[in-house]
Design a protein around this motif. Sequence first.
Motif, mmCIF file in Angstrom:
data_model
loop_
_atom_site.group_PDB
_atom_site.id
_atom_site.type_symbol
_atom_site.label_atom_id
_atom_site.label_comp_id
_atom_site.label_asym_id
_atom_site.label_seq_id
_atom_site.Cartn_x
_atom_site.Cartn_y
_atom_site.Cartn_z
ATOM 1 N N GLY A 38 48.017 31.679 36.834
ATOM 2 C CA GLY A 38 47.423 31.753 35.503
ATOM 3 C C GLY A 38 45.978 32.200 35.542
ATOM 4 N N GLN A 39 45.479 32.608 34.365
ATOM 5 C CA GLN A 39 44.075 32.939 34.186
ATOM 6 C C GLN A 39 43.561 32.189 32.967
ATOM 7 N N TYR A 40 42.430 31.528 33.153
ATOM 8 C CA TYR A 40 41.793 30.800 32.053
ATOM 9 C C TYR A 40 40.343 31.248 31.959
ATOM 10 N N ASN A 41 39.880 31.532 30.758
ATOM 11 C CA ASN A 41 38.523 32.036 30.550
ATOM 12 C C ASN A 41 37.630 30.939 30.002
ATOM 13 N N VAL A 42 36.637 30.567 30.797
ATOM 14 C CA VAL A 42 35.710 29.498 30.427
ATOM 15 C C VAL A 42 34.582 30.074 29.589
ATOM 16 N N ALA A 43 34.367 29.496 28.406
ATOM 17 C CA ALA A 43 33.317 29.987 27.509
ATOM 18 C C ALA A 43 31.946 29.700 28.087
ATOM 19 N N GLN A 44 31.041 30.676 27.959
ATOM 20 C CA GLN A 44 29.665 30.504 28.409
ATOM 21 C C GLN A 44 28.726 30.098 27.273
ATOM 22 N N TYR A 45 29.217 30.075 26.063
ATOM 23 C CA TYR A 45 28.381 29.624 24.948
ATOM 24 C C TYR A 45 29.249 28.992 23.880
ATOM 25 N N VAL A 224 52.581 30.720 52.924
ATOM 26 C CA VAL A 224 52.489 30.267 51.528
ATOM 27 C C VAL A 224 51.080 29.720 51.316
ATOM 28 N N LEU A 225 50.392 30.269 50.316
ATOM 29 C CA LEU A 225 49.000 29.900 50.067
ATOM 30 C C LEU A 225 48.803 29.487 48.614
ATOM 31 N N GLY A 226 47.925 28.559 48.390
ATOM 32 C CA GLY A 226 47.393 28.315 47.055
ATOM 33 C C GLY A 226 46.062 29.038 46.929
ATOM 34 N N TYR A 227 45.791 29.641 45.774
ATOM 35 C CA TYR A 227 44.550 30.399 45.641
ATOM 36 C C TYR A 227 43.791 29.998 44.380
ATOM 37 N N PHE A 228 42.478 30.231 44.453
ATOM 38 C CA PHE A 228 41.597 29.982 43.309
ATOM 39 C C PHE A 228 40.500 31.042 43.341
ATOM 40 N N HIS A 229 40.370 31.817 42.255
ATOM 41 C CA HIS A 229 39.400 32.901 42.165
ATOM 42 C C HIS A 229 38.492 32.677 40.958
ATOM 43 N N VAL A 230 37.216 32.970 41.113
ATOM 44 C CA VAL A 230 36.237 32.830 40.039
ATOM 45 C C VAL A 230 35.540 34.167 39.831
ATOM 46 N N GLY A 231 35.546 34.671 38.598
ATOM 47 C CA GLY A 231 34.817 35.889 38.288
ATOM 48 C C GLY A 231 33.331 35.594 38.182
ATOM 49 N N CYS A 232 32.503 36.302 38.968
ATOM 50 C CA CYS A 232 31.064 36.026 38.957
ATOM 51 C C CYS A 232 30.251 37.168 38.354
ATOM 52 N N TRP A 233 30.876 38.336 38.085
ATOM 53 C CA TRP A 233 30.121 39.443 37.474
ATOM 54 C C TRP A 233 31.107 40.456 36.906
ATOM 55 N N ASN A 234 30.750 41.060 35.762
ATOM 56 C CA ASN A 234 31.456 42.250 35.285
ATOM 57 C C ASN A 234 30.457 43.135 34.552
ATOM 58 N N ASN A 235 30.833 44.385 34.357
ATOM 59 C CA ASN A 235 29.900 45.364 33.792
ATOM 60 C C ASN A 235 29.944 45.421 32.270
ATOM 61 N N MET A 236 30.590 44.455 31.631
ATOM 62 C CA MET A 236 30.654 44.415 30.171
ATOM 63 C C MET A 236 29.564 43.481 29.659
ATOM 64 N N ILE A 274 33.788 33.256 31.752
ATOM 65 C CA ILE A 274 33.976 33.267 33.202
ATOM 66 C C ILE A 274 35.470 33.124 33.477
ATOM 67 N N PRO A 275 36.129 34.162 34.020
ATOM 68 C CA PRO A 275 37.560 34.058 34.290
ATOM 69 C C PRO A 275 37.850 33.236 35.541
ATOM 70 N N LEU A 276 38.804 32.339 35.422
ATOM 71 C CA LEU A 276 39.303 31.545 36.551
ATOM 72 C C LEU A 276 40.761 31.894 36.770
ATOM 73 N N GLU A 277 41.130 32.199 37.998
ATOM 74 C CA GLU A 277 42.516 32.511 38.332
ATOM 75 C C GLU A 277 43.007 31.544 39.406
ATOM 76 N N PHE A 278 44.250 31.123 39.279
ATOM 77 C CA PHE A 278 44.806 30.144 40.211
ATOM 78 C C PHE A 278 46.312 30.341 40.285
ATOM 79 N N GLY A 279 46.889 29.964 41.422
ATOM 80 C CA GLY A 279 48.328 30.117 41.567
ATOM 81 C C GLY A 279 48.747 30.024 43.016
ATOM 82 N N VAL A 280 49.894 30.641 43.310
ATOM 83 C CA VAL A 280 50.503 30.574 44.635
ATOM 84 C C VAL A 280 50.773 31.982 45.138
#
Length: 293
Positions: A38-45, A224-236, A274-280
């Motif tokens: 899944g992907q969940y977007n955390v509000a910054q404001y 088999v891996l569990g993963y967690f990704h955090v978006g730290c920058w984008n050009n928008m 801030i996009p957060l991605e997690f899964g298998v």
Amino acid sequence: MMTKQVYKYSLLLSLFMVCSSLIHAQHHMMRFGLKGGGQYNVAQYEKLVPNKVGFAGSVGMDCVFYMSTPADSASTSIDLGVRLGVNIGYQNAKYNLGFSDHYTTRDYLDNIIDYTTSGECQVKCNQVTAEVPLMFALRAKGVIFDIGPMFRVAVHRSGQQGFVDPMVVAYYPAYGVEVPNEIITGVLAEEQMVQPISLTKPKARFDIYVGTEIGYEWNQMVGVLGYFHVGCWNNMRTEYDSPIIQVTPPAHISEEVSTVATANVYEIVASNSIPLEFGVKVYYAFNLGKKEE
């Protein structure tokens, strides 16, 4: 300024790791994997309201270059190195923006109009991406641990934004009259309630993620891996500095209705989340052999 320095030194460190591992690599692996979650977007404001979890997944190929430490057997060795690869992914991002904007304008009779526009905008964006991971890799007794940056570009995007209970309220202070959702003072047309989002600015979206993946590998083949990704920058980089619903009153007596325009809400929410991605992730690995001593 500090953020730019962090990115700079992180990239230099990653490049150093890659060069060192390629030169001293003793064990080469190629891994073909599939991941989903899944992907969940955390509000910054505060104007962004709680979002829904969207789907995110990818298929990819990695090359892992290990430098092994001395050990009696493969089961007790510790392998350190880097992971390079290419992933083709799909993300279904979902955002909600609650808004309430106040601004003042004048009509052709020079009447002051105080506008209040409010409501909620729901945005859905589907995108296909290409991603290059550049990660530190560790393997010890079957345990796999990867961590590092990932560079992603959206090669295709589509989506829509829809307004829920929008209100356009015009208040004439000279007369003490309030007019809500009327054509002459401004109201969203039917075709504006749900509309495709404009994705032409910028033409391409670039993201930098930092991710970690941890799991287990059987016989140096299946993992088999569990993963967690955090978006730290984008050009928008779009600021919320103008009304989401903008009303322009008639400029001449021959004009009968106000003009109503809506903002590209996708650019606003994508810039301020801030996009957060997690899964298998599941992969199959091929041993490409060991470097001769």
